[in-house]
Design a protein around this motif. Sequence first.
Motif, PDB file in Angstrom:
ATOM      1  N   HIS A  24       9.500  17.167 -11.615  1.00 22.70           N
ATOM      2  CA  HIS A  24       8.595  16.139 -11.073  1.00 22.70           C
ATOM      3  C   HIS A  24       9.340  15.244 -10.082  1.00 22.70           C
ATOM      4  CE1 HIS A  24       6.229  16.406 -15.115  1.00 22.70           C
ATOM      5  NE2 HIS A  24       5.904  17.369 -14.291  1.00 22.70           N
ATOM      6  N   VAL A  25      10.577  14.903 -10.425  1.00 22.81           N
ATOM      7  CA  VAL A  25      11.361  14.013  -9.552  1.00 22.81           C
ATOM      8  C   VAL A  25      11.661  14.724  -8.228  1.00 22.81           C
ATOM      9  CG1 VAL A  25      13.554  12.760  -9.313  1.00 22.81           C
ATOM     10  CG2 VAL A  25      12.371  12.798 -11.520  1.00 22.81           C
ATOM     11  N   ARG A  26      12.070  16.004  -8.324  1.00 24.19           N
ATOM     12  CA  ARG A  26      12.393  16.748  -7.100  1.00 24.19           C
ATOM     13  C   ARG A  26      11.160  16.873  -6.206  1.00 24.19           C
ATOM     14  NH1 ARG A  26      15.803  19.826 -10.659  1.00 24.19           N
ATOM     15  NH2 ARG A  26      14.091  21.250 -11.105  1.00 24.19           N
ATOM     16  N   GLU A  27      10.021  17.175  -6.817  1.00 25.85           N
ATOM     17  CA  GLU A  27       8.781  17.347  -6.031  1.00 25.85           C
ATOM     18  C   GLU A  27       8.405  16.050  -5.314  1.00 25.85           C
ATOM     19  OE1 GLU A  27       6.646  20.628  -8.928  1.00 25.85           O
ATOM     20  OE2 GLU A  27       5.822  18.608  -8.816  1.00 25.85           O
ATOM     21  N   ALA A  28       8.736  14.921  -5.973  1.00 28.53           N
ATOM     22  CA  ALA A  28       8.293  13.630  -5.445  1.00 28.53           C
ATOM     23  C   ALA A  28       9.265  13.040  -4.431  1.00 28.53           C
ATOM     24  CB  ALA A  28       8.114  12.650  -6.600  1.00 28.53           C
ATOM     25  N   THR A  29      10.452  13.640  -4.283  1.00 24.94           N
ATOM     26  CA  THR A  29      11.454  13.058  -3.384  1.00 24.94           C
ATOM     27  C   THR A  29      10.952  13.155  -1.932  1.00 24.94           C
ATOM     28  OG1 THR A  29      13.173  13.625  -4.930  1.00 24.94           O
ATOM     29  CG2 THR A  29      13.873  13.154  -2.685  1.00 24.94           C
ATOM     30  N   SER A  30      10.844  12.005  -1.275  1.00 25.80           N
ATOM     31  CA  SER A  30      10.267  12.013   0.069  1.00 25.80           C
ATOM     32  C   SER A  30      11.257  11.439   1.072  1.00 25.80           C
ATOM     33  CB  SER A  30       8.968  11.201   0.076  1.00 25.80           C
ATOM     34  OG  SER A  30       9.258   9.850   0.335  1.00 25.80           O
ATOM     35  N   PRO A  31      11.021  11.696   2.368  1.00 30.42           N
ATOM     36  CA  PRO A  31      11.920  11.152   3.405  1.00 30.42           C
ATOM     37  C   PRO A  31      11.925   9.624   3.402  1.00 30.42           C
ATOM     38  CG  PRO A  31      10.331  12.725   4.348  1.00 30.42           C
ATOM     39  CD  PRO A  31       9.915  12.504   2.936  1.00 30.42           C
ATOM     40  N   LEU A  32      10.930   9.023   2.754  1.00 28.57           N
ATOM     41  CA  LEU A  32      10.903   7.553   2.677  1.00 28.57           C
ATOM     42  C   LEU A  32      12.123   7.002   1.939  1.00 28.57           C
ATOM     43  CD1 LEU A  32       7.278   6.377   1.757  1.00 28.57           C
ATOM     44  CD2 LEU A  32       8.551   5.995   3.866  1.00 28.57           C
ATOM     45  N   ASN A  33      12.682   7.839   1.074  1.00 24.69           N
ATOM     46  CA  ASN A  33      13.852   7.453   0.278  1.00 24.69           C
ATOM     47  C   ASN A  33      14.996   6.935   1.141  1.00 24.69           C
ATOM     48  OD1 ASN A  33      13.480   7.772  -2.446  1.00 24.69           O
ATOM     49  ND2 ASN A  33      15.281   9.094  -2.641  1.00 24.69           N
TER      50      ASN A  33
ATOM     51  N   ALA B 248       3.842   8.263  -5.982  1.00 24.42           N
ATOM     52  CA  ALA B 248       3.071   7.806  -7.149  1.00 24.42           C
ATOM     53  C   ALA B 248       3.116   8.915  -8.193  1.00 24.42           C
ATOM     54  CB  ALA B 248       1.639   7.508  -6.734  1.00 24.42           C
ATOM     55  N   ILE B 249       4.038   8.796  -9.140  1.00 20.33           N
ATOM     56  CA  ILE B 249       4.205   9.848 -10.144  1.00 20.33           C
ATOM     57  C   ILE B 249       4.508   9.226 -11.502  1.00 20.33           C
ATOM     58  CG2 ILE B 249       5.024  11.786  -8.749  1.00 20.33           C
ATOM     59  CD1 ILE B 249       7.917  10.776  -9.541  1.00 20.33           C
ATOM     60  N   THR B 250       4.323  10.014 -12.556  1.00 15.90           N
ATOM     61  CA  THR B 250       4.860   9.638 -13.864  1.00 15.90           C
ATOM     62  C   THR B 250       5.759  10.802 -14.263  1.00 15.90           C
ATOM     63  OG1 THR B 250       2.729   8.629 -14.314  1.00 15.90           O
ATOM     64  CG2 THR B 250       4.245   8.822 -16.170  1.00 15.90           C
ATOM     65  N   PRO B 251       7.008  10.775 -13.832  1.00 12.88           N
ATOM     66  CA  PRO B 251       7.859  11.943 -14.057  1.00 12.88           C
ATOM     67  C   PRO B 251       8.233  12.105 -15.531  1.00 12.88           C
ATOM     68  CG  PRO B 251       9.158  10.163 -13.137  1.00 12.88           C
ATOM     69  CD  PRO B 251       7.744   9.666 -13.204  1.00 12.88           C
ATOM     70  N   THR B 252       8.119  13.309 -16.047  1.00 17.97           N
ATOM     71  CA  THR B 252       8.603  13.550 -17.407  1.00 17.97           C
ATOM     72  C   THR B 252       9.717  14.595 -17.401  1.00 17.97           C
ATOM     73  OG1 THR B 252       6.937  15.230 -17.846  1.00 17.97           O
ATOM     74  CG2 THR B 252       6.388  12.975 -18.493  1.00 17.97           C
ATOM     75  N   ASN B 253       9.981  15.166 -16.227  1.00 17.73           N
ATOM     76  CA  ASN B 253      11.125  16.079 -16.130  1.00 17.73           C
ATOM     77  C   ASN B 253      11.692  16.063 -14.706  1.00 17.73           C
ATOM     78  OD1 ASN B 253       9.637  17.868 -14.496  1.00 17.73           O
ATOM     79  ND2 ASN B 253       8.788  18.897 -16.293  1.00 17.73           N
ATOM     80  N   ALA B 254      12.785  16.798 -14.514  1.00 16.05           N
ATOM     81  CA  ALA B 254      13.491  16.737 -13.232  1.00 16.05           C
ATOM     82  C   ALA B 254      12.681  17.381 -12.108  1.00 16.05           C
ATOM     83  CB  ALA B 254      14.841  17.430 -13.373  1.00 16.05           C
TER      84      ALA B 254
ATOM     85  N   GLY C 109       0.813  -1.222   0.000  1.00 21.37           N
ATOM     86  CA  GLY C 109       0.000   0.000   0.000  1.00 21.37           C
ATOM     87  C   GLY C 109       0.839   1.261   0.000  1.00 21.37           C
ATOM     88  N   LEU C 110       2.062   1.165  -0.542  1.00 23.88           N
ATOM     89  CA  LEU C 110       2.952   2.342  -0.548  1.00 23.88           C
ATOM     90  C   LEU C 110       2.937   3.019  -1.918  1.00 23.88           C
ATOM     91  CD1 LEU C 110       6.312   1.438   1.201  1.00 23.88           C
ATOM     92  CD2 LEU C 110       4.551   3.001   1.994  1.00 23.88           C
ATOM     93  N   PRO C 111       2.957   4.346  -1.948  1.00 24.75           N
ATOM     94  CA  PRO C 111       3.023   5.043  -3.226  1.00 24.75           C
ATOM     95  C   PRO C 111       4.441   4.999  -3.800  1.00 24.75           C
ATOM     96  CG  PRO C 111       3.034   6.622  -1.427  1.00 24.75           C
ATOM     97  CD  PRO C 111       2.989   5.266  -0.806  1.00 24.75           C
ATOM     98  N   VAL C 112       4.668   4.119  -4.739  1.00 27.42           N
ATOM     99  CA  VAL C 112       6.015   3.952  -5.314  1.00 27.42           C
ATOM    100  C   VAL C 112       5.889   3.869  -6.831  1.00 27.42           C
ATOM    101  CG1 VAL C 112       7.841   2.226  -5.613  1.00 27.42           C
ATOM    102  CG2 VAL C 112       7.165   2.892  -3.326  1.00 27.42           C
ATOM    103  N   THR C 113       6.830   4.501  -7.540  1.00 25.52           N
ATOM    104  CA  THR C 113       6.884   4.384  -8.999  1.00 25.52           C
ATOM    105  C   THR C 113       8.287   3.902  -9.374  1.00 25.52           C
ATOM    106  OG1 THR C 113       5.443   6.291  -9.176  1.00 25.52           O
ATOM    107  CG2 THR C 113       6.597   5.651 -11.186  1.00 25.52           C
TER     108      THR C 113
END
Length: 411
Positions: A353-362, A345-351, A327-331
């Motif tokens: 999007h990746v930066r916005e999605a970076t979470s402490p879960l990483n 949970a993202i479909t990144p098409t540019n950097a 049940g984790l949001p992972v792409t």
Amino acid sequence: MLNSLISEYLMRTPHSAIAHRRAAAVLPGGETRSITYHAPYPLSIVKGRGAELTDVDGHIYVDLVNNYTSLIHGSMYAPATASAAQALADGGVFASPHRYQVDLADMLAERVPSIEQVRFTNSGTEASLLAARLARHVTGRKQLLVFDGGYHGSARLGSEHEIVTVPYNDLEAVQKALSEDIAAVFAEPFLGAGGVVPSAPGFLREVAELARSRGALFVLDEVQSLRNDVSGEQGRLGLQPDLTLMGKIIGGGMPLGAMGGARRLLEVTAANRPGSLPHSGTFNGHLTAVAAGATTLQHLDASAIERLNQWAESLQGAIAAAADEAGLPVTVTRAGSILQVHTAAITPTNAEHVREATSPLNSALHLALLLEGVYTTPRGMINLSTAFTADDLSSVVRAYTHAFRLLSYCV
Ligand SMILES: Cc1ncc(COP(=O)(O)O)c(C=O)c1O
């Protein structure tokens, strides 16, 4: 959650802690390569064989880093090591061209149709710097167009006003920014360090055409991506770049970079040509690296690449399914045998999007995987070597499944 993972890591890796303290006395931060650092301290690895790493505390890991995509056949690949040893026995390096350099250049030209000639450097960074100099030299222009999140090495390619940055996969932005001051467009076939973000279908072909129509060179950075097809990603994407940057796998585990491309451009660096662009380096084309690189590529044929890419596809699906079950949001994004696990949970098409999605879960996922015996990068990029086996795949999927379950308790 992160604190309890750190406590467990501290208990499990006391000798890595000691090694880190010793290193920190003489190496700033205890390392000599920023990207490899993570809190509380990186593991001290003492041995690598194939897809297996051993740390100083005796723990064994499945290697999903492969020295950041450079070890295509895993650690200590015997045929490449033997070639490097033979090159050392021959003298190692001379201030004179050598057959081993020509052999590897020949092989690159044979594999990659856009490459007619090659110039060797010691790293991908140096290949980028050389391409930037060459582009400025032949066009008489100063500026370079690069993509946000694009990575071409650890050196800046120019001063602030010489570098124009646009979002990846944004053709309109490229059109607007491609002025008559731009000497070259530098692009990766997918954003590598920027988050393994694929290029949109046809995007780079359009960029290349636009660049040419405005008198700029199109430089394709295949330092990471050359592994994904016999002729690099450019073969798969139908690209014919003016210059290609290479590194990582072409050195067979040793430090090597190269700039390849059209003869008319490469010949500008020929020392026997009046007014040439000089390019030197004490260790350019070191014989251990070119010899190990040639052997490595010889053993990386179309079927080996196909197998690697299929393993990577299976792994991509299995990691995504494990996250789903927890049940984790992972792409999981993928380009050939290089993947990135995004904890969102993202479909990144540019950097961006990746930066916005970076979470402490990483960071938590990274530590949880190390505790499960799987060696990954702190930012979530993983990649496979030909040494990877079905057993490794099972262990890795089991580790992600456990790690995701653990993490799901804290979201
Ligand atoms: C696409 C790309 N270009 C250039 C470089 C720089 O290569 P090196 O680290 O050998 O200087 C890298 C390194 O990660 C890379 O991924």
